[in-house]
Every structure is written in C-alpha cells, then in structure tokens.
Design a protein around this motif. Structure first.
Motif, PDB file in Angstrom:
ATOM      1  N   ASP A  31     124.447  53.938 -43.102  1.00  0.00           N
ATOM      2  CA  ASP A  31     124.056  53.925 -41.688  1.00  0.00           C
ATOM      3  C   ASP A  31     125.180  54.282 -40.711  1.00  0.00           C
ATOM      4  O   ASP A  31     125.080  53.998 -39.529  1.00  0.00           O
ATOM      5  N   VAL A  32     126.248  54.968 -41.178  1.00  0.00           N
ATOM      6  CA  VAL A  32     127.388  55.250 -40.290  1.00  0.00           C
ATOM      7  C   VAL A  32     127.152  56.384 -39.310  1.00  0.00           C
ATOM      8  O   VAL A  32     127.911  56.549 -38.378  1.00  0.00           O
ATOM      9  N   GLY A  33     126.148  57.185 -39.529  1.00  0.00           N
ATOM     10  CA  GLY A  33     125.863  58.278 -38.592  1.00  0.00           C
ATOM     11  C   GLY A  33     126.149  59.644 -39.192  1.00  0.00           C
ATOM     12  O   GLY A  33     126.827  59.784 -40.205  1.00  0.00           O
ATOM     13  N   ASP A  39     131.445  64.896 -42.269  1.00  0.00           N
ATOM     14  CA  ASP A  39     132.844  64.941 -42.705  1.00  0.00           C
ATOM     15  C   ASP A  39     132.957  64.696 -44.202  1.00  0.00           C
ATOM     16  O   ASP A  39     133.692  65.395 -44.906  1.00  0.00           O
ATOM     17  N   TYR A  40     132.237  63.718 -44.714  1.00  0.00           N
ATOM     18  CA  TYR A  40     132.286  63.366 -46.134  1.00  0.00           C
ATOM     19  C   TYR A  40     131.814  64.522 -47.020  1.00  0.00           C
ATOM     20  O   TYR A  40     132.414  64.827 -48.051  1.00  0.00           O
TER      21      TYR A  40
END
Length: 89
Positions: A31-33, A39-40
């Motif tokens: 749930d980090v957006g 980026d990951y």
C-alpha cells in the motif's frame, strides 16, 4: 566475456542468462503508492566498476552463480554458486 561455472568450468557468457544485481532488493509494502512501486520495478543502479551479479548457466547445468566482475573491462574476478555465496544472493 568468459564465465567460470563452478560445476562445468569456463564457458562463453552466451551460455548464461543474466538476472541482475545479486543483492536482494527491498520490496515495498503493497500500500505504499505508485511512485514507490514504479521505483522498485524500473530503477536500478548502474555502477561503473566492480559489481556482483546473478547469472544462470542456462545452456549448461542450470546452476545459479554469483559473478563478481568489472563493468568497465568485463573482467570476471570470481564466481561462486549462489547457494554458497556469503549472505545469499
């Protein structure tokens, strides 16, 4: 470039499949957006000099190998089975 498989010996790099950097990436929480996930998935370091990469001897024994090499010269300084690599791969 020549890579020494710890099982099969020295082989041409075309026998191997390049997976990427051998260090584990920190997977974000679900749930980090979108920006963190973008980026990951898409951003990786591209170092000049020594790096440790994960390769599979795809056209040979199938072993996963951690290869220490210089990205500027393509000189391979060490190879080890991923299962034997310090800290894992």
């Amino acid at each position: 470039m020549r890579i020494t498989c710890p099982i099969c010996g020295e082989r041409d790099r075309r026998e191997f499949y390049y997976k990427g950097h051998a260090l584990a990436l920190d997977r974000p929480e679900p749930d980090v957006g979108e920006e963190a996930w973008d980026d990951y998935v898409h951003l990786r370091d591209n170092p000049a000099g020594e790096t440790r990469d994960l390769w599979q001897h795809e056209a040979g024994c199938g072993a996963w190998i951690v290869v220490t090499r210089d990205t500027l010269t393509h000189a391979v300084s060490a190879t080890v089975l991923a299962s034997d690599a310090a800290g894992g791969a």
